[in-house]
Design an enzyme around this catalytic site. Sequence first.
Site, mmCIF file in Angstrom:
data_model
loop_
_atom_site.group_PDB
_atom_site.id
_atom_site.type_symbol
_atom_site.label_atom_id
_atom_site.label_comp_id
_atom_site.label_asym_id
_atom_site.label_seq_id
_atom_site.Cartn_x
_atom_site.Cartn_y
_atom_site.Cartn_z
ATOM 1 N N CYS A 1 -4.839 5.601 -4.519
ATOM 2 C CA CYS A 1 -5.830 4.528 -4.421
ATOM 3 C C CYS A 1 -6.396 4.640 -3.013
ATOM 4 O O CYS A 1 -5.757 4.194 -2.052
ATOM 5 C CB CYS A 1 -5.211 3.155 -4.659
ATOM 6 S SG CYS A 1 -6.413 1.829 -4.431
ATOM 7 N N CYS B 1 -7.071 1.044 -1.406
ATOM 8 C CA CYS B 1 -6.048 0.039 -1.083
ATOM 9 C C CYS B 1 -4.695 0.502 -1.603
ATOM 10 O O CYS B 1 -4.095 1.409 -1.048
ATOM 11 C CB CYS B 1 -6.446 -1.312 -1.659
ATOM 12 S SG CYS B 1 -5.336 -2.631 -1.189
ATOM 13 N N SER B 2 -4.227 -0.098 -2.684
ATOM 14 C CA SER B 2 -2.852 0.147 -3.124
ATOM 15 C C SER B 2 -2.717 -0.044 -4.626
ATOM 16 O O SER B 2 -1.630 -0.353 -5.100
ATOM 17 C CB SER B 2 -1.927 -0.827 -2.398
ATOM 18 O OG SER B 2 -2.371 -2.153 -2.637
ATOM 19 N N CYS B 3 -3.808 0.107 -5.368
ATOM 20 C CA CYS B 3 -3.762 -0.142 -6.802
ATOM 21 C C CYS B 3 -2.819 0.849 -7.473
ATOM 22 O O CYS B 3 -2.861 2.045 -7.191
ATOM 23 C CB CYS B 3 -5.167 -0.053 -7.394
ATOM 24 S SG CYS B 3 -6.272 -1.257 -6.629
#
Lengths: 215, 116
Positions: free
Chosen positions: A116, A119-121
Amino acid sequence: MPHDHHDHLSPSGHPFRADNDHPLSYWQALEIAVRELLIEKGVTTAAEIAGQIDAMDNRTPANGAAVVALAWTDPDFRAALQHDASMATAEMGFDIGPMKLIAVENTAELHNIVVCTLCSCYPRNLLGLPPDWYKSRAYRSRTVREPRRVLAEFGVTLPEATHIRVHDSTADMRYIVIPARPKGTDGWSKKDLADLVTRDSMVGTGLPKSPDALV
Amino acid sequence: MTETIPQTEGHRWHDMGGGAAGAVPLADHDFALWEKRVDALMILCSAKGHFTVDGLRRVLEDMPPSSFEELSYYERWIASISQNLVEAGVLTTFEIGERMSAIQERGLTYGDASDG
């Protein structure tokens, strides 16, 4: 770090929780304030927060491994997973909610890896919370640019002829890698197969364990 | 400090794909209770319709680039959650500030300052 405190025992004789024996930070105070105010205003309850944390703790890569093992052994499920992974995994009890889940299969010719960049998906319903490296600048920056080098840092070296496909997640769209079924596992039970499936193999930064590992 | 933070030209700071960076740090940590609570608050508040994941991301992305280096993941999240709750009219900055002062008076550690 949580295991570094053997000489700091609480009155009950247990190590203090790592998060409870450091000086209170500004941001921790903010978390306490927001949580208390939300409870007092009736937005949520302490029990609801605790229940949410329990549910979070119960979502582990074992969920994803069960999905992979079923995809390896049940052609109908495999087809359903390819058609609509959100629905196929929800039917196993791993509901991803309104997000779109896409299952991508590794083959002898193709290796998939998930990142991702924004971000951090991450497919939390199948793998739990993302590890720190998944959220790091290095992983987010470099995976789309030099995936082979990133894979090498995880100890994965693929033949030059293997095509590498990088999938960039978003808040609304998550990926799970279905690793290739290891050779020498014909006739194995779903449970034994699932034991070969590691978290990293479902992100694409790893490969399943060798069948020899379970013998 | 800002000039040492790698930036990809034409991208905002959070849009990191393709930038230069060092080796992937493989060390991991177990999430602390307060971090799990932040995560739970995000899920509960968004499920109850007070704000959305897009609202969470908007505040995160509007932070200065140094936030990524200076704050941890869940520190950024609780900052964004409280900002979104203020914007939604659920909380006020005054009551948050007042409560934080009271919490800091309770004790020197998270365990002492938190009722839970």
